[in-house]
Scaffold this active site. Structure first.
Site, PDB file in Angstrom:
ATOM      1  N   HIS A  62       0.861  -1.191   0.000  1.00  0.00           N
ATOM      2  CA  HIS A  62       0.000   0.000   0.000  1.00  0.00           C
ATOM      3  C   HIS A  62       0.892   1.234   0.000  1.00  0.00           C
ATOM      4  CE1 HIS A  62       0.849  -0.455   4.290  1.00  0.00           C
ATOM      5  NE2 HIS A  62       0.358   0.758   4.539  1.00  0.00           N
ATOM      6  N   HIS A  64       1.264   3.975   1.872  1.00  0.00           N
ATOM      7  CA  HIS A  64       1.802   4.748   2.991  1.00  0.00           C
ATOM      8  C   HIS A  64       3.326   4.863   2.802  1.00  0.00           C
ATOM      9  CE1 HIS A  64      -1.648   4.318   6.145  1.00  0.00           C
ATOM     10  NE2 HIS A  64      -1.672   5.499   5.555  1.00  0.00           N
ATOM     11  N   ASP A  66       5.858   4.742   4.695  1.00  0.00           N
ATOM     12  CA  ASP A  66       6.747   3.772   5.351  1.00  0.00           C
ATOM     13  C   ASP A  66       6.775   2.423   4.629  1.00  0.00           C
ATOM     14  OD1 ASP A  66       4.046   3.828   6.464  1.00  0.00           O
ATOM     15  OD2 ASP A  66       4.692   2.284   7.877  1.00  0.00           O
ATOM     16  N   HIS A  67       6.001   2.291   3.542  1.00  0.00           N
ATOM     17  CA  HIS A  67       6.012   1.048   2.759  1.00  0.00           C
ATOM     18  C   HIS A  67       6.499   1.230   1.324  1.00  0.00           C
ATOM     19  CE1 HIS A  67       3.847  -1.398   5.808  1.00  0.00           C
ATOM     20  NE2 HIS A  67       3.585  -0.174   6.236  1.00  0.00           N
TER      21      HIS A  67
END
Ligand SMILES: [Zn+2]
Ligand SMILES: [Zn+2]
Length: 258
Positions: A62, A64, A66-67
């Site tokens: 996804h 976000h 941090d990904h």
């Protein structure tokens, strides 16, 4: 080389000094696969001596930061080290146009890179297969809370977020990605050989009970928020009381042989 998973980033959305954001690499003899690519992934690849030329494919659960935000630095590193092999990137469909256009914004023009990047979408169900791996995506409700803002602002976001089931020969590896709640994991967990699960958006006691009843053979808690650092011992003790098999908290550089 033995097949293995190496955790490259075990932090949650909150950056931490000792952890990069979400990422792990799955290495096989022929090629390697990167799952999520949060901030710090490239540094972590270097720190843990991962042969990143072998990374053929990147899967993003996804959007976000941090990904996914580490993709751009990683592509830059591949460019600066004169990569020649093509690279496949699987993304949620909602992000495809913007990611391609942002690469141009960053002056990482396809024409200049010296290697091809092929983009594909992560789709619900079986969406990836090669001689090593089969991957199934399970849509989850992690981003559902954004619905009101998206509607109000008439944005194009589709709240796409996935958990992944990775089949490597006879092994079943489950990567939760980020989830909306325990219900997102119930279907996918049974009889997993290795579970890499986030532990931030979930009630830990109920998560441990689900892992136990799903007969998971080895569990790694990752996506660890700073406030959980001091709870690690208590949670590990609880997991041992419940006889959760092979339980451990992730750290950057943790290697799991397959
Ligand atoms: Zn996250
Ligand atoms: Zn998230």
């Amino acid at each position: 080389m033995n097949k293995r998973i190496v955790i490259l980033g075990s932090a949650s959305g909150m950056p931490q000094a000792e952890r990069s954001s979400s990422s792990f690499v799955l290495e096989t003899n022929s090629q390697s696969y990167l799952f999520d690519c949060g901030e710090g992934t490239s540094s972590s690849i270097l720190k843990h001596k991962i042969d990143y030329d072998k990374i053929s494919t990147i899967f993003i659960t996804h959007m976000h930061p941090d990904h996914c935000i580490g993709i751009f630095s990683l592509i830059q590193m591949m460019y600066l080290t004169q990569r020649e092999k093509s690279l496949e990137i699987f993304l949620p469909e909602e992000s495809m146009t913007q990611v391609k256009s942002f690469l141009n914004t960053l002056y990482l023009f396809q024409e200049k890179l010296g290697f091809e990047i092929y983009f594909y979408t992560v789709k619900p169900g079986s969406f990836y297969k090669d001689p090593n791996l089969k991957i199934k995506a399970f849509p989850n409700l992690h981003l559902a809370e954004n619905g009101k803002i998206i509607e109000k602002e008439k944005l194009l976001n589709k709240m796409e977020s996935f958990s992944l089931e990775i089949r490597l020969k006879n092994k079943k590896i489950v990567y939760s990605g980020d989830v909306g709640g325990l219900d997102d994991l119930k279907m996918i967990l049974p009889d997993s050989d290795i579970l890499l699960t986030e532990c931030m958006h979930l009630d830990i006691e109920r998560l441990l009970a689900l892992i136990k009843s799903s007969k998971v053979k080895s569990t790694v808690f990752t996506h660890i928020p700073p406030e959980l650092e001091k709870e690690k011992e208590v949670i590990t003790k609880r997991a041992n009381e419940l006889k959760i098999k092979g339980f451990q908290f992730a750290f950057d550089g943790l290697a799991l042989s397959l």
